[in-house]
Design an enzyme around this catalytic site. Structure first.
Site, mmCIF file in Angstrom:
data_model
loop_
_atom_site.group_PDB
_atom_site.id
_atom_site.type_symbol
_atom_site.label_atom_id
_atom_site.label_comp_id
_atom_site.label_asym_id
_atom_site.label_seq_id
_atom_site.Cartn_x
_atom_site.Cartn_y
_atom_site.Cartn_z
ATOM 1 N N LYS A 1 -10.646 -15.724 13.540
ATOM 2 C CA LYS A 1 -10.997 -15.737 12.121
ATOM 3 C C LYS A 1 -12.391 -16.308 11.861
ATOM 4 O O LYS A 1 -13.022 -16.901 12.725
ATOM 5 C CB LYS A 1 -9.922 -16.470 11.315
ATOM 6 C CG LYS A 1 -8.643 -15.634 11.241
ATOM 7 C CD LYS A 1 -7.612 -16.185 10.287
ATOM 8 C CE LYS A 1 -6.442 -15.193 10.159
ATOM 9 N NZ LYS A 1 -5.354 -15.716 9.337
ATOM 10 N N ARG B 1 -0.141 -17.181 16.175
ATOM 11 C CA ARG B 1 -0.294 -15.722 16.124
ATOM 12 C C ARG B 1 -1.699 -15.379 16.633
ATOM 13 O O ARG B 1 -2.693 -15.809 16.048
ATOM 14 C CB ARG B 1 -0.088 -15.240 14.686
ATOM 15 C CG ARG B 1 -0.207 -13.730 14.474
ATOM 16 C CD ARG B 1 -0.024 -13.405 12.997
ATOM 17 N NE ARG B 1 -0.030 -11.983 12.733
ATOM 18 C CZ ARG B 1 -1.127 -11.252 12.538
ATOM 19 N NH1 ARG B 1 -2.327 -11.822 12.597
ATOM 20 N NH2 ARG B 1 -1.041 -9.956 12.297
#
Length: 287
Positions: A225, A266
């Protein structure tokens, strides 16, 4: 039965003795880090099986990008992308979750063999989602969410991001439970990168204990991210490395999250994170 460091278990899912690793299969042309790579059903199923071979405990299948600015796909297209992949992986014995904001997609995925619904809106995007999850006794991920991808960056305004995320998650959990989903089947996700700037994401990672104070298992989804790109950039005016060059940083967050008691992490690249959570487990055991 509680597990090490009280990270919690989820009714209806396997009981891992450490932080679980959730591998990502994006059946999309436009996801931020791997869009188009696994768009074909056969390729997507093979990729999911490869992730399991590399150490994934479960595989999260999604057919709609939720990157900032992404536009929504229609229901029929999302179903076409997701359901065959879920069926293909489940038929091979893989523990599958479905990443969707639509109740219809989640329900058909559950019928096809998925065992967990991972809704980044926490049931807010589709009013039919919570009744569907309750009726199917489906384990359900409640993520912190302030709106759709098109404008979520405008909602990244906080006086105290940790306190506000915890408060908003608590309120959302109460609504989900009131809608019929058993607390034993709920997982929390702080929503890293969703309506949050880099400093907000780092603060949430640093304050996992506050997130866990709600008493429910926590899923941490930091993989590749933007906040990791900001951390890795040479300076405030330097370009961050591309998403696929953030896997070592992702594994570092996975180790931190595992040590702080996360139920699962995740990730797109599984092997390094699978090693990281096992090392975290071994260190905890030595304490």
């Amino acid at each position: 039965m509680s597990t090490l460091r009280g990270r919690g278990t989820v009714e209806g899912l396997p009981d891992w003795d450490r932080c679980a690793v959730m591998g990502v299969v994006n059946v999309t042309p436009d996801s931020f880090s791997d869009g188009g790579r696994w768009f074909d059903t056969t390729a997507a199923v093979k990729h999911g099986l490869d992730l399991v071979a590399q150490g994934a405990d479960l595989v999260d299948v999604g057919g709609e990008s939720t990157r900032p600015g992404a536009t929504r796909v229609d229901e029929a297209e999302e179903l076409r992308r997701v359901v065959p992949v879920v069926h293909g992986l489940a038929s091979e014995g893989v523990t599958v979750s479905v990443d969707t904001m639509r109740a219809s997609v989640a329900e058909q995925a559950l019928t096809a063999g998925a065992v967990l619904v991972n809704d980044v809106s926490g049931g807010l995007a589709d009013p039919a989602m919570i009744p569907m999850a309750a009726a199917n006794h489906a384990p359900f991920v409640v993520m912190h969410w302030r709106g759709f991808s098109q404008d979520m960056n405008n909602r990244a305004v906080y006086a105290d991001v940790v306190a506000e995320v915890v408060s908003e998650l608590h309120a959302r959990v109460e609504a989900v439970v009131a809608g019929g989903v058993a607390p034993e089947r709920i997982v929390l996700d702080p929503g890293l990168g969703f309506a949050k700037e880099a400093d907000h994401d780092l603060a949430l990672v640093a304050h996992m204990k506050e997130l866990r104070s709600l008493g429910l298992p926590v899923l941490v989804a930091a993989s590749r991210k933007r906040f990791l790109g900001r951390v890795l950039a040479d300076g405030p005016d330097s370009a961050p490395p591309p998403a696929r060059e953030r896997d070592a940083a992702t594994a570092a967050v996975s180790a931190i999250a595992a040590h702080e008691g996360a139920w699962a992490v995740r990730v797109h690249e599984v092997r390094a994170t699978a090693d990281a959570v096992r090392v975290a487990r071994a260190v905890e055991g030595a304490q």
